[in-house]
Each structure stands twice: as C-alpha cells, then as structure tokens.
Design a protein around this motif. Structure first.
Motif, PDB file in Angstrom:
ATOM      1  N   THR B  42       0.449  -0.393   0.081  1.00  0.00           N
ATOM      2  CA  THR B  42       0.310   0.276  -0.022  1.00  0.00           C
ATOM      3  C   THR B  42       0.994   1.348  -0.336  1.00  0.00           C
ATOM      4  OG1 THR B  42      -1.702  -1.090   0.937  1.00  0.00           O
ATOM      5  CG2 THR B  42      -2.310   1.642   1.852  1.00  0.00           C
ATOM      6  N   SER B  43       1.671   1.154   0.581  1.00  0.00           N
ATOM      7  CA  SER B  43       2.751   2.350   0.963  1.00  0.00           C
ATOM      8  C   SER B  43       3.809   2.340  -0.243  1.00  0.00           C
ATOM      9  CB  SER B  43       3.559   2.379   1.919  1.00  0.00           C
ATOM     10  OG  SER B  43       4.943   2.314   2.101  1.00  0.00           O
ATOM     11  N   ALA B  44       3.727   1.314  -0.739  1.00  0.00           N
ATOM     12  CA  ALA B  44       4.559   1.409  -2.038  1.00  0.00           C
ATOM     13  C   ALA B  44       4.119   2.300  -3.158  1.00  0.00           C
ATOM     14  CB  ALA B  44       5.109   0.262  -2.522  1.00  0.00           C
ATOM     15  N   ALA B 150     -13.445   4.236  -0.420  1.00  0.00           N
ATOM     16  CA  ALA B 150     -12.567   3.610   1.490  1.00  0.00           C
ATOM     17  C   ALA B 150     -11.989   2.412   0.678  1.00  0.00           C
ATOM     18  CB  ALA B 150     -13.511   3.944   2.026  1.00  0.00           C
ATOM     19  N   THR B 151     -12.909   1.348   0.355  1.00  0.00           N
ATOM     20  CA  THR B 151     -12.366   0.129  -0.352  1.00  0.00           C
ATOM     21  C   THR B 151     -11.530   0.076  -1.391  1.00  0.00           C
ATOM     22  OG1 THR B 151     -14.927  -0.369  -0.292  1.00  0.00           O
ATOM     23  CG2 THR B 151     -13.685  -2.036  -1.035  1.00  0.00           C
ATOM     24  N   PHE B 152     -11.582   1.204  -2.210  1.00  0.00           N
ATOM     25  CA  PHE B 152     -10.567   1.224  -3.448  1.00  0.00           C
ATOM     26  C   PHE B 152      -8.865   0.905  -2.227  1.00  0.00           C
ATOM     27  CE2 PHE B 152      -7.417   3.784  -5.384  1.00  0.00           C
ATOM     28  CZ  PHE B 152      -7.118   3.276  -6.289  1.00  0.00           C
ATOM     29  N   GLY B 153      -9.465   2.305  -1.027  1.00  0.00           N
ATOM     30  CA  GLY B 153      -7.651   2.293  -0.209  1.00  0.00           C
ATOM     31  C   GLY B 153      -7.905   1.480   0.448  1.00  0.00           C
ATOM     32  N   GLN B 154      -8.139   0.524   1.444  1.00  0.00           N
ATOM     33  CA  GLN B 154      -7.810  -0.503   2.316  1.00  0.00           C
ATOM     34  C   GLN B 154      -8.319  -2.039   1.476  1.00  0.00           C
ATOM     35  OE1 GLN B 154      -9.399   1.491   5.355  1.00  0.00           O
ATOM     36  NE2 GLN B 154      -7.697   2.553   5.626  1.00  0.00           N
ATOM     37  N   GLY B 155      -9.084  -2.217   0.610  1.00  0.00           N
ATOM     38  CA  GLY B 155      -9.822  -3.366   0.329  1.00  0.00           C
ATOM     39  C   GLY B 155      -8.271  -4.500  -0.173  1.00  0.00           C
ATOM     40  N   GLY B 158      -5.394 -10.910  -1.571  1.00  0.00           N
ATOM     41  CA  GLY B 158      -4.952 -12.118  -1.012  1.00  0.00           C
ATOM     42  C   GLY B 158      -3.622 -10.668  -0.271  1.00  0.00           C
ATOM     43  N   PHE B 159      -2.882 -11.108  -1.211  1.00  0.00           N
ATOM     44  CA  PHE B 159      -1.334  -9.982  -0.666  1.00  0.00           C
ATOM     45  C   PHE B 159      -1.379  -8.576  -1.241  1.00  0.00           C
ATOM     46  CE2 PHE B 159       0.690 -14.337   0.313  1.00  0.00           C
ATOM     47  CZ  PHE B 159       0.294 -13.827   1.262  1.00  0.00           C
ATOM     48  N   ILE B 160      -2.141  -8.750  -2.402  1.00  0.00           N
ATOM     49  CA  ILE B 160      -2.430  -7.410  -2.951  1.00  0.00           C
ATOM     50  C   ILE B 160      -3.585  -6.472  -2.853  1.00  0.00           C
ATOM     51  CG2 ILE B 160      -2.497  -7.294  -5.582  1.00  0.00           C
ATOM     52  CD1 ILE B 160       0.069  -8.267  -5.234  1.00  0.00           C
ATOM     53  N   PRO B 161      -2.840  -4.882  -2.103  1.00  0.00           N
ATOM     54  CA  PRO B 161      -4.451  -3.891  -2.256  1.00  0.00           C
ATOM     55  C   PRO B 161      -4.923  -3.555  -3.342  1.00  0.00           C
ATOM     56  CG  PRO B 161      -2.404  -3.110  -2.193  1.00  0.00           C
ATOM     57  CD  PRO B 161      -2.215  -4.832  -1.821  1.00  0.00           C
ATOM     58  N   TYR B 162      -5.670  -3.565  -3.392  1.00  0.00           N
ATOM     59  CA  TYR B 162      -6.612  -2.837  -5.025  1.00  0.00           C
ATOM     60  C   TYR B 162      -5.983  -2.301  -4.865  1.00  0.00           C
ATOM     61  CZ  TYR B 162     -11.053  -5.293  -3.380  1.00  0.00           C
ATOM     62  OH  TYR B 162     -11.492  -6.491  -3.247  1.00  0.00           O
ATOM     63  N   LEU B 163      -5.549  -0.965  -4.609  1.00  0.00           N
ATOM     64  CA  LEU B 163      -4.396   0.591  -4.500  1.00  0.00           C
ATOM     65  C   LEU B 163      -4.123   0.513  -5.428  1.00  0.00           C
ATOM     66  CD1 LEU B 163      -5.292   2.966  -2.938  1.00  0.00           C
ATOM     67  CD2 LEU B 163      -2.926   2.786  -2.086  1.00  0.00           C
ATOM     68  N   ALA B 164      -2.923  -1.040  -5.626  1.00  0.00           N
ATOM     69  CA  ALA B 164      -1.825  -1.432  -6.571  1.00  0.00           C
ATOM     70  C   ALA B 164      -2.560  -1.504  -7.950  1.00  0.00           C
ATOM     71  CB  ALA B 164      -1.575  -3.255  -6.274  1.00  0.00           C
ATOM     72  N   MET B 225      -5.924   8.716  -4.676  1.00  0.00           N
ATOM     73  CA  MET B 225      -5.332   7.189  -3.821  1.00  0.00           C
ATOM     74  C   MET B 225      -4.924   7.541  -2.358  1.00  0.00           C
ATOM     75  SD  MET B 225      -2.423   5.832  -6.363  1.00  0.00           S
ATOM     76  CE  MET B 225      -1.587   4.534  -5.652  1.00  0.00           C
ATOM     77  N   PHE B 226      -4.539   8.765  -1.565  1.00  0.00           N
ATOM     78  CA  PHE B 226      -4.044   9.164  -0.668  1.00  0.00           C
ATOM     79  C   PHE B 226      -5.697   9.320   0.150  1.00  0.00           C
ATOM     80  CE2 PHE B 226      -0.072   9.176  -0.879  1.00  0.00           C
ATOM     81  CZ  PHE B 226       0.401   9.382   0.689  1.00  0.00           C
ATOM     82  N   MET B 227      -6.765  10.111  -0.066  1.00  0.00           N
ATOM     83  CA  MET B 227      -8.575   9.968   0.044  1.00  0.00           C
ATOM     84  C   MET B 227      -9.180   9.009   0.326  1.00  0.00           C
ATOM     85  SD  MET B 227      -9.322  12.788  -2.914  1.00  0.00           S
ATOM     86  CE  MET B 227     -10.860  13.173  -2.306  1.00  0.00           C
ATOM     87  N   GLY B 228      -8.698   7.547  -0.533  1.00  0.00           N
ATOM     88  CA  GLY B 228      -9.124   6.174   0.114  1.00  0.00           C
ATOM     89  C   GLY B 228      -8.253   6.265   1.205  1.00  0.00           C
ATOM     90  N   VAL B 229      -7.096   6.166   1.307  1.00  0.00           N
ATOM     91  CA  VAL B 229      -5.661   5.426   1.931  1.00  0.00           C
ATOM     92  C   VAL B 229      -6.239   5.546   3.253  1.00  0.00           C
ATOM     93  CG1 VAL B 229      -3.483   4.929   2.727  1.00  0.00           C
ATOM     94  CG2 VAL B 229      -3.814   4.517   0.618  1.00  0.00           C
ATOM     95  N   LEU B 230      -6.668   7.211   3.311  1.00  0.00           N
ATOM     96  CA  LEU B 230      -6.708   7.819   5.008  1.00  0.00           C
ATOM     97  C   LEU B 230      -8.391   8.421   5.326  1.00  0.00           C
ATOM     98  CD1 LEU B 230      -3.992  11.270   4.036  1.00  0.00           C
ATOM     99  CD2 LEU B 230      -3.422   8.588   5.819  1.00  0.00           C
ATOM    100  N   ARG B 231      -9.041   8.101   3.738  1.00  0.00           N
ATOM    101  CA  ARG B 231     -10.359   8.006   4.119  1.00  0.00           C
ATOM    102  C   ARG B 231     -10.571   9.244   4.689  1.00  0.00           C
ATOM    103  NH1 ARG B 231     -13.085   2.426   7.063  1.00  0.00           N
ATOM    104  NH2 ARG B 231     -11.898   0.816   6.142  1.00  0.00           N
TER     105      ARG B 231
END
Lengths: 506, 334, 378
Positions: B42-44, B150-155, B158-164, B225-231
């Motif tokens: 996620t952070s990457a 929010a789902t996009f940012g945190q869902g 498996g190992f792969i975040p949607y964000l990627a 992306m950050f809006m999703g991650v930070l909600r």
C-alpha cells in the motif's frame, strides 16, 4: 539543383558575423568553403539551415527566392547539414537518432521494425557497419558523424553542408568519408565542404569560395586555376602583414628554459611530449583543431592528469596541482580560447574581471578589498592593451568581442606572470585587435616573459614565434626554427602535418 | 550501455530488497505476514505514483517542486465535491484528474514561456497550490469519503491491495507512452539532447509543457489514492512528498539531467523505500530514521552511478564520444 | 526577397537593395546614420531615471511604502506597535533564512537543507539547554557550530562527488531531518531557560522594533562586508558567474564553495535559534516552511538564480515587502491560512517582473554594444 547565396549579412550584439556572403553551389559538385576561424563560415551555414535569420541578403534555390525560419523548412527544400559538433541523443538507438523527428509510427505506435530496417538501409548507404539498435553513446566520433551524414541523406537532401567534418576524425576515417562524398557527387548531390585544411580541399573539391571577416573574397573559383598560395593570400588578406614588428633583442637562446616538458604523457592521450619555452621567447604550438594543443595546456595547469614524464619550471621538476598553484607558485597564466565560456565573468565589471588574479595579494596587503583599492592595479594592463572602454566599472558583456578578448588577457598582465600560455588569442576578433594582441605578445617576450602561443592561424604563428612546434594527433611531430618567411615556413609546416595524414597513423 | 546500466540498477534494487526482507524477517517473523505485506505494498503504491509525477518532469530535464502542492489542491477539490452528495465518485475522480492536469499545464506554460527554470517556477506555484488548499479548508480535512473510495484505499485481494491497480496502470501507460508514442519519444529526445532535438524539428517548449502536465495528472492520481487510504481529504497532504518524489525516480535509475528514465526502477525503488521504512518500524528502530534512510539512498544511488561513469570513462578509449554523456558534467567539473 | 526587413525593432536597421549584392558596405556606412547617438545630456538623464526605476532597491522601497499605505488605510492597527513589533520579529527571522539561501545563490547553487538544518540546530541547542544543563550561551554556540559542520559536510560532498548542489542538499535535507527526529522523537522542548524566550520579546530604541532585528542586521552587515570587501566574497560571486573561468583564473573553487556551504549552514542555524527564541521553545517542525521563504527575499532583491549577482540589502527589503503583505492581510482579516497562497503568488509575480526587466536591460545593452561595435569598426 542550384543553390545561390547573395549578399547575406548578419550581426550579433557586438560582432559582425556576416557582412557580405555570396556563393553558388551546383549539384554534382564538391564546393569548398574556406576561411580562417571567425571568417563567418559557420554563421553562413546556420543561415542556410534556418537556425539563424539573416539581416539582409537572398538565398535562391533553382532560381527561386526562399526564406527559412527553422531547420524543418530548410530540410524540406533539400538542404541538410552535418554540424561540426555531434548532435545525437546519447541514449537513443542509432536508428532512432538517424530518423530523429521523422520516426515511422503505425497506428500511433513507434514501428521499431520499420525504424530499424530504414535505418539499416541508410547506414549501408554510408558504409557504416554498426547495429542500428545500439545506443548512440557507444559510437566513436567518426561513426557518430557518419550517422549524421546518413541522417542528412535520408532527408532526401540534394545539398549537403559539412562543417569541418574531419576536425575530430583520423586519417583513415577521413579516407572513408571522402570516398563516400565522391560517390554522392557522382549521384548529383551538391556538397559544401567547410574546412580550413587546404590539403583536403585540394584533394576533394573542384571549386572553392574563400571568406574573410564575414565577406566572400573569392567566389566559386575553380581550384584548377588557383595556387595554394593565392588561396592562402585570399584567406588571410593583405592588411595583415602591413606593419613590421620591431626587432626583439635577447631571443632567450642563452637562458635556461622557464617551462619545460620532458616526455609527458597524459590521460587525454598525449604521448611523449617534450618542449621548452625560455624567458624572452615566443614558442608557437601549431596544429589543426583536435590536435590536442588545448588539452596539453590543461594538463600543464593540472586540470587533467599527467601519467608520465616531467614538467620543469626554471629547471626544477614540479607538480602543478591546479591553476591556482600555477599562478601562485610558478607565476604561470593561461588565456583560454573560449573567452566567454572560460575567460570572462560576463556580467561583472572590467575591473573585477582583470583584478581577479591579484585580489588575494591586495587583500593581504590592505586587509580588505574595494574597487578603489584594485583600480590602480588594473588600469595599466587595460590601457597597455589599448582596450576601448568608457569606465572600468563597465560590464564586460557590453564590450565588443575584441575588447573582451583584451580583458581576458589583461588579468594575466595584472598578475605579472612569468609564463603565459595563450590559446588562440585572435580567434574571432577584428584585424585591429589582432594587431594589438600581436604587439602585446611581442612586448611581453621583449620584457623577458616566456610565451607559449597555441594557434591554428599559420600566419600568426610565423609572424610571432621564435620556434614553431607542429602538433598532430596528440604528439609533437616537428620543431622548426622560424625563418619568418611565410612561404617557406608554411611549406615546411604543412609538409610536416601532411606527412602525418599520409602515413595514416591512428 | 544504457540497457545494461538500467539492468544493473534494477538488479541491484531487487537484490537489496531481498536482502533487506530476509534481514527483517529474521529479526521480526511477522514481517512476512500477509497484513504486513499489504501494508508495504500500500505504501509503495502511493509512493511510486508520487515518484512518477516527478519522473515525467525529469524525462525532459525539468523538475517540479509542485508535485505536493498539486496533490494538496486536488485533494481539497475532491473533498469539496464529495461533500456534495449528488456528485458521483467517478465524476469527482475525473474532475480531480482534470484539476491536476490544469495545475500542471500552468506550470508547463509558465516555464516554457518565461524561460525561467522549472525549479523556481514550480517552487512558487507549488507554494501557491498548497497555500490555496490550506486557505480554503483552514487546514481542516473533509472527514468522509464514499465507501467505494475507502474500499479502493484499504481493500485487498490476498496479498495485493486494490490500491496497487493505480500504479500498475500508470506504469503500463507510462511505459507505452515513453517506449512507443511519438510524444513520449520526443520528451526523451529533448531530455537527452535539447539541441539535437531542436535541430530535428522537435519543439522543446511543447515537450516541457507536456512533461509538467503529465506530472500534474499523476500528482492528482496520488491525491485520489491518499483520499482512499486515509478515508478523508487531508489538505496538508503533499507537504512531505518532495523528497520521495525525487527519491523514487533517482534511486530507480532515472537521470536528474534528463533523457533517461526507468519505470521499472522507479517501482522497485518505491518498494525498497516501503520495505525499509516498514521493516525499521517492525524491528523497533525509530520510525523517524526512515526519513534519513531516504536521503542516504538518494546519495548512494547517485554516487554509485557517478562511480560507474568514472569507471566506464577510464576503460574506454579517450577518443570516443564522451562529450555526449551529459551526466558526467557535474556542477564542479573543470 | 529582402531579408533585411524581417528583424523589425532591431537597434540598427539594415536594408539591402534587392539584387545589389553588396549590402555589407551599406551596413558599415549606414550604421551611424541609422542610429545617431542621442545628445549626451538627454540620454543620460533618461537613462538615469530608467535605471532608478529598474533598480530593485528603489522599486522595493516604493512597493513597501505603497502597500503599507494601502493597508493602514484599509485596516486598523497596521501601524500599531503590536503589529509592527511582530512584523519586525518575522522580518528578522525570514531575512536570515533568506541570507542563508542568498549565499548559495551567489555561487549558482542552492541549499534545500536550510529547512532541516534550522530544525536540527534548534533541537540540539534546546536539548543541551533544557536537558543537559549547558549554559544558554554555550548551547547557542554549539548550535552555530553544528550549523557550520553540517554545511561543511554537504560542501565537501558536493566538491568531491561533483554532484549538483540540488541533489546533495535534497538528500541531506532528509538525512538531517531524520537524524534530528530519531534523536528527539519529534517531541518539542518547552522548558528552555527563560532568558531565551525573553530575548525575542525585547525591543530596541522604539517599542515597534524587535531586538531580533539587530541579529538580522548584524548578519546582513557581515554578509555585505564579505561581498563588498573581502576576496572570499568576490570569489564566490566569480564562481557563481562562471565557475570554469574562476578556476582558470586561479581561484580555488572547491575551497570557496565549501566556505559558502559553511556560511549558509551557520546562517540557517542563526535563523533557527532566532525562531527558538521567538517560540520560547524548541519545536521540531521549525523551518518546515522555510524553503519557499528562503528564495523569496534574495529573488525579490534581484539575485540571479544563475549566480554571480546578489544584493544583501535587496534581499532584506524583499523580505520586508513580503512580510508586510502577510501582516497586512492579517490586519485586513484575511485568514492566515491564505498566507501560503500569497507567498507563492508574490514569488511568481516577482519572477515574471524580473524577467521583463531583464529583457529590457538586454535590449538596452544590445543597443549600446552595437554602437560600440560600429565605432570599433571604423
């Protein structure tokens, strides 16, 4: 196809680059454009390729008047140029460089296959055997130049301008190039060959145009009907040998060498360089562009590494670390050929430019610096050069080219150096500055300074030097005692250089 | 030569990532747990898009100090729109991207028209953009985002975040753009040799404008992306993007001087930065040391590159085309 | 075709009769006629006037006066002691931040690490005072030394690696910040000796002027002396104007560059310590907004980003102008949150103005030198 140029003129802020340039270039002809440095050859080429807009004059192609606003328009009319410096994108492939700005796209995507195929065809055309997919930074200078010629040909050019194409390539590579140019001539391409190497001109070209001080002094002259002597006379002009220099006593034959090099080799590739300059002597270091003269000066100043051999100052083996060291410990100065890039602080005042070498000394004596403290020490050198200025506080960028050159020399007079290395001191300056500069160097030697004069102006070298060293391909090929007889000296020196070219050494 | 240089860089990065991962795993076994891997990726993901925003500028030999400023302004724009219930998320995203595009376009136009350096222009505009964001919101975040974002940012799968998905799409598009598209090639030509490009009829101002505009769009992507991650939409977002935006491309092998980029390298560099920062926290080294690591990695990358160039120059004949290797012309070269 | 008609607006107009083929002789002869030198008196007066208005110092003073007039008319309290006092505090700190960047701009370099040097020094000095019981003066000195040391390190690396100052200082910006945060864990120190906080609240001469101005003025005077009266300063400018020419003229470029870095580091440290006194505490986020601030003063004051030209007084006036705008906006009850926007806009506006002025100057210069060339040609 006929390209006619008539009465082109162009001036920049402080210099007249072109005053009256005219020539006619026909298809199937190799036309030499010769002249000394600063004669206006390069500017003429820039005008013909649309990168410089002339102030006056006309260009006609097949009798029709044309105007070029950019390089595209010029190329569209069938004129292509290979500049003196290489213009490749280092990290692009050879193929893409060859077709830069004209690469094939299919459906909006770069068509690598077609790119490579097209490029290979043109590379074959110039006989260059490199992988079109290799990046340009793996090419040698000669290969890069051939790529640019291939690029020019690929633009369906009928007129090919070559600006000093042999300045950076070896004898063997030159032969390859000439064979290619002769082929092109057979096919009807008109080629303008800009050079100051008269041997090459005589070997390759049938017609010559000579330029001097921005003017055409000899237009479209068949080389069959002109001797080399007449060609040179046209290049250097008459006013040049008007005033004789006073007799200089004490040519320094008896004294020990001020600066001496013994079998010096450098990382730049100089091999086994030996030379000496005595107090009161002017030694000319003559050679063509690319012979390695400037690089040698830089090595002496400690800017590039000397790998073997010894440098001696006043008989003592020394290690000069940098120009500061050269100035402080050995009282040695260097006037760069590139006065804007390396000689001057353009937006700074004249006194700042001239005083730079003595600030430390004055500050140590006074404790502080001010323009008033420095002024008395820079006035004399500036005046002795006959520099035309309105005040010492004037910015150097406001001066004409000749006066700028004087300012860049004056700092070494202010520092009162014992050894002065002067690199192309009269490049691109007017006749009067040239004369002033010559008298200055003459006077310096008369006052016991050791002067090493780097020049590719043969007349200048013959006029000023006591001895002439002929340099080619990073080594010194001959040392000639100067008889001050231009005809004799030019033959001797040119034959030394020619013997190098003929032997085809790498 | 080029391909090898970049391959070297990428291989080195992979190696360092593996070594670092093993070291962290040995010290803290939960390092390879799925939660942690998702956190790293996620952070990457966000870091790499920030890096891409700088990479497009570097490709033409420009730089942008406004990446963070554009990110902040776009975040506020998005937050304002999302505050109104009736605007759909897709529309908001599109408007945000257009906002980023316009902000970048302004940077490009000013730089190309005034002949000022991109550095100082984007320093000023970047300050203005982030100032605008702070001014409008008085530094207060918009607290909510739609569940989809929010789902996009945190869902995750498996190992792969949607964000990627976002960096992956950006990487592919950028790769295609720079590899095959005419404009992309022109950008690289201008970055590699401005003079040669201009002589070949390529417009340098146009390339400059394109680079800054793309940079703006990518900064907008990072903001979304950050809006999703930070909600939430945080107006101070972007204030710490400056160093990462340079660290990612430069550690990845992109030249500061222009003309040579590495998309894969940038991705690996972002992963490496995330691995190290995450790992250091896991093994209880101060999280603040992370910032230092970023700086050291930048220096290490450029110094290693400089060293390679020196070695290369010593091993090739003096008469070869050294002059066209722009990177060797350091500031202090004689 | 007559190419001569194209470059309209050139100082010397050159025309050729089509087909004459000898425009050049016409050129030399027509030059004086085409541009006769104007009568000396008239030209010089107009010239002097033009120069007055194009000079940064006068321009800035006029701008400051105008903006102050506007703000004191529109809002209340702009010229009140309280406002002026806090304005003077702000000016003092920002001026020194600007000086730190000015030193680098003089050498055609930049220092992105001013931000974290400031914070690092503050936290070091604060820790020494509050936690280690070091006397305040000694702790301040240690802070200055630390600033010099980190500046030296960056300079040394730049000179030896030949990397650009941008990349070196960018890397160190985050290295220094990282070290500082790792050591302090980002917690602020509020238990400084009271003398530190009291210092910034003191006024000098009149109650409107903060004593911090004395510090800023001292820094400014030192810099002015360096650039006006010492070889080091003159050499820095030479290096900034043309590094290669400087080296070939016997200037020890590496040494001068490192000296500049040290000076820049010390000034960033001074600015940090001034802020610490202003805040009466050591806050790790000090300096986070300095990057933009550091460029505003020098650039408004006429420093060339390409190096070789700086004005210490110009940089000071530049920051006075900028801070007076900020303070005026506050008086007008514009939210302080908009200050960042104002900052960016002011810098951009100044840059564009400067660009315009440069173009005018270039044209003037071309005119003068073409006259000189024409004289030289005869």
């Amino acid at each position: 196809m006929i390209l006619e140029v008539e009465g082109l003129a162009k001036r920049y802020d402080s210099t007249i680059a072109l005053a009256d340039a005219s020539l006619t270039l026909r298809g199937g002809q190799i036309h030499a454009l010769v002249g000394e440095n600063g004669a206006g050859k390069s500017t003429l080429i820039k005008v013909l390729t649309g990168s410089v807009t002339p102030d006056a004059g006309t260009i006609r192609i097949n009798g029709r008047s044309v105007t070029f606003h950019n390089t595209r328009e010029s190329a569209g009319s069938g004129i292509s140029v290979v500049h003196q410096e290489r213009n490749l994108v280092p990290r692009f492939s050879v193929a893409e460089n060859l077709l830069l700005g004209r690469s094939p796209y299919r459906n909006g995507f770069l068509d690598h296959a077609s790119l490579t195929a097209t490029a290979r065809r043109w590379l074959d055309r110039v006989g260059l055997d490199v992988d079109p997919k290799a990046t340009a930074d793996t090419l040698s200078v000669a290969q890069a130049q051939l790529v640019e010629i291939a690029r020019a040909l690929s633009q369906s050019c009928e007129i090919l301008l070559l600006d000093e194409p042999t300045s950076a390539i070896s004898g063997h590579e030159t032969e390859t190039l000439f064979a290619l140019l002769r082929d092109l001539r057979q096919e009807g391409t008109g080629i303008m060959f800009v050079s100051h190497k008269l041997d090459e001109v005589e070997e390759l070209c049938e017609v010559a145009t000579v330029m001097r001080d921005g003017r055409t002094v000899l237009a479209d002259k068949p080389l069959a009907g002109i001797t080399r002597h007449e060609l040179i006379a046209a290049m250097v002009g008459r006013e040049y040998d008007a005033a004789a220099l006073p007799e200089r006593s004490g040519r320094g034959t008896s004294q020990a060498a001020r600066l001496e090099l013994r079998s010096v080799s450098t990382v730049d590739g100089h091999r086994d360089i030996s030379l000496s300059v005595r107090a009161g002597e002017i030694v000319g270091l003559y050679g063509l562009v690319g012979a390695g003269r400037t690089e040698l000066a830089r090595a002496v100043l400690g800017l590039t590494k000397i790998v073997s051999g010894t440098v001696l100052v006043d008989g003592q083996a020394v290690h000069i670390k940098n120009p500061h060291d050269a100035l402080r410990r050995f009282r040695m100065g260097y006037v760069s050929e590139d006065r804007k890039g390396e000689g001057l602080f353009l937006s700074h005042s004249i006194e700042r430019n001239v005083g730079v070498t003595i600030w430390d000394r004055l500050a140590r004596r006074r404790g502080w610096l001010s323009d008033r403290v420095v002024r008395p020490h820079v006035e004399e050198p500036v005046r002795s050069l006959g520099t035309k200025i309105s005040s010492l506080g004037q910015a150097v960028s406001d001066l004409s080219g000749g006066n700028q050159q004087k300012a860049s020399v004056a700092k070494w007079l202010a520092a009162d150096v014992d050894i002065l290395i002067v690199d192309e001191p009269t490049i691109g300056v007017d006749v009067r500055t040239k004369e002033d500069m010559h008298r200055l160097l003459w006077d310096l030697a008369a006052h016991g300074k050791a002067v090493l004069l780097i020049s590719s102006d043969l007349q200048e070298v013959v006029r000023l030097s006591d001895r002439v060293l002929v340099m080619a391909e990073m080594s010194i090929r001959a040392e000639v005692e100067n008889s001050h007889d231009y005809d004799e000296m030019s033959h001797v020196i040119m034959s030394k250089i020619m013997s190098v070219a003929a032997s085809g050494q790498p | 030569m080029t391909a090898r240089r970049l391959a070297n860089q990428e291989a080195t990065l992979v190696l360092v990532i593996i070594i670092a991962s093993i070291a962290f795993w040995l010290t803290a076994p939960k390092y390879l747990g799925s939660a942690n891997i998702v956190a790293v990726l996620t952070s990457a993901s966000t870091t790499v898009v920030i890096g891409f925003a700088q990479l497009t500028c570097l490709s033409v030999g420009e730089m942008s100090l406004a990446v963070g400023g554009i990110g902040a302004a776009v975040t506020v724009l998005g937050g304002m729109l999302l505050d109104q219930d009736h605007v759909s998320l897709a529309l908001v995203a599109v408007i945000c991207l257009i906002g980023g595009l316009l902000a970048g376009l302004i940077n490009g136009l000013v730089t190309a028209r005034t002949h000022l350096s991109g550095f100082i222009v984007t320093l000023a505009t970047g300050g203005a953009y982030s100032g605008l964001a702070i001014g409008i919101t008085k530094s207060n975040p918009y607290p909510t985002v739609p569940p989809a974002l929010a789902t996009f940012g945190q869902g995750q799968w498996g190992f792969i975040p949607y964000l990627a998905v976002a960096p992956a799409v950006c990487a592919v598009l950028l790769f295609i753009f720079y590899r095959w598209r005419r404009t992309g090639r022109e950008l690289l030509a201008v970055g590699g040799n401005r003079n040669a490009a201009a002589l070949a009829g390529i417009s340098v101002p146009k390339a400059t404008i394109w680079a800054h505009t793309l940079s703006g769009v990518l900064a907008a992507v990072a903001a979304i992306m950050f809006m999703g991650v930070l909600r939430q939409s945080v107006p101070t977002i972007g204030s710490d993007w400056l160093v990462s935006s340079f660290a990612v491309p430069i550690i990845g092998g992109t030249l500061l001087a222009g003309g040579e980029i590495s998309i894969g390298g940038a991705v690996l560099a972002a992963v490496l930065l995330s691995v190290i920062s995450d790992g250091l926290v896991l093994v209880n080294v101060s999280q603040y040391i992370v910032e230092m690591v970023e700086g050291i990695l930048i220096l290490a990358a450029v110094l290693a590159d400089r060293f390679r160039l020196v070695v290369r120059d010593m091993s090739r004949p003096a008469r070869q085309l050294r002059t066209i290797g722009k990177a060797t012309d350091g500031g202090a070269t004689a | 075709m007559n190419e001569g008609a194209q470059p309209a607006g050139r100082p010397v107009s050159i025309t050729s009769a089509p087909g004459s083929g000898n425009s050049a002789s016409g050129l030399a002869a027509s030059t004086p006629a085409a541009a006769p030198p104007p009568p000396p008196g008239g030209q010089s007066r107009a010239h002097r006037l033009a120069r007055l208005f194009s000079s940064n110092t006068t321009g800035l003073i006029l701008l400051i006066a105008a903006s102050s007039a506007v703000f004191s008319l529109l809002g209340t309290g702009y010229l009140g002691s309280f406002n002026l006092f806090s304005l003077s505090q702000q000016v003092a700190v920002d001026a020194v931040v600007g000086f730190s960047q000015l030193v680098m701009l003089a050498m055609a370099r930049m220092n992105l690490a001013v931000t974290s040097i400031g914070a690092g020094v503050v936290m070091l000095s604060g820790t020494l005072m509050a936690h280690d019981g070091v006397p305040a003066v000694a702790a301040l000195l240690a802070g200055l030394l630390a600033g010099a040391a980190v500046g030296w390190l960056m300079g040394w690396i730049e000179v030896h690696s030949r990397l650009s100052s941008f990349i070196v200082t960018l890397a160190f910006m985050s290295i220094y910040a990282g070290v500082m945060l790792a050591v302090t864990h980002g917690t602020e120190i509020t238990t400084l000796p009271s003398s530190v906080g009291n210092f910034a609240t003191a006024a000098i001469v009149v109650p409107q002027l903060s004593i911090l101005l004395v510090v800023a003025a001292a820094a400014g005077v030192v810099l002015a002396v360096i650039y006006k009266l010492t070889p080091a300063g003159w050499k820095m400018l030479s290096v900034g104007e043309n590094e290669r020419a400087a080296r070939l003229s016997g200037i020890q470029v590496s040494r001068i560059v490192i000296f500049g870095y040290v000076l820049s580091g010390v000034l960033a440290a001074v600015a940090g310590l001034m802020t610490m006194s202003l805040d009466a505490s050591a806050i790790p986020s000090i300096g986070s907004t300095w990057l933009l601030t550091s460029f505003i003063g020098p650039v408004l004051g006429g420093a060339a980003l390409s190096g070789g030209q700086v004005s210490v007084s110009g940089a000071f006036l530049g920051i006075v102008f900028y801070d007076s705008i900020s303070s005026g906006l506050i008086v007008l009850h514009v939210s302080t949150y908009y200050l960042g926007l104002a900052q960016g806009v002011v810098l951009l506006g100044a840059l564009m103005l400067d660009q315009l002025r440069r173009r005018v100057r270039l044209r003037e210069q071309a005119q003068r030198s073409s006259l000189a060339a024409a004289e030289g040609g005869r």
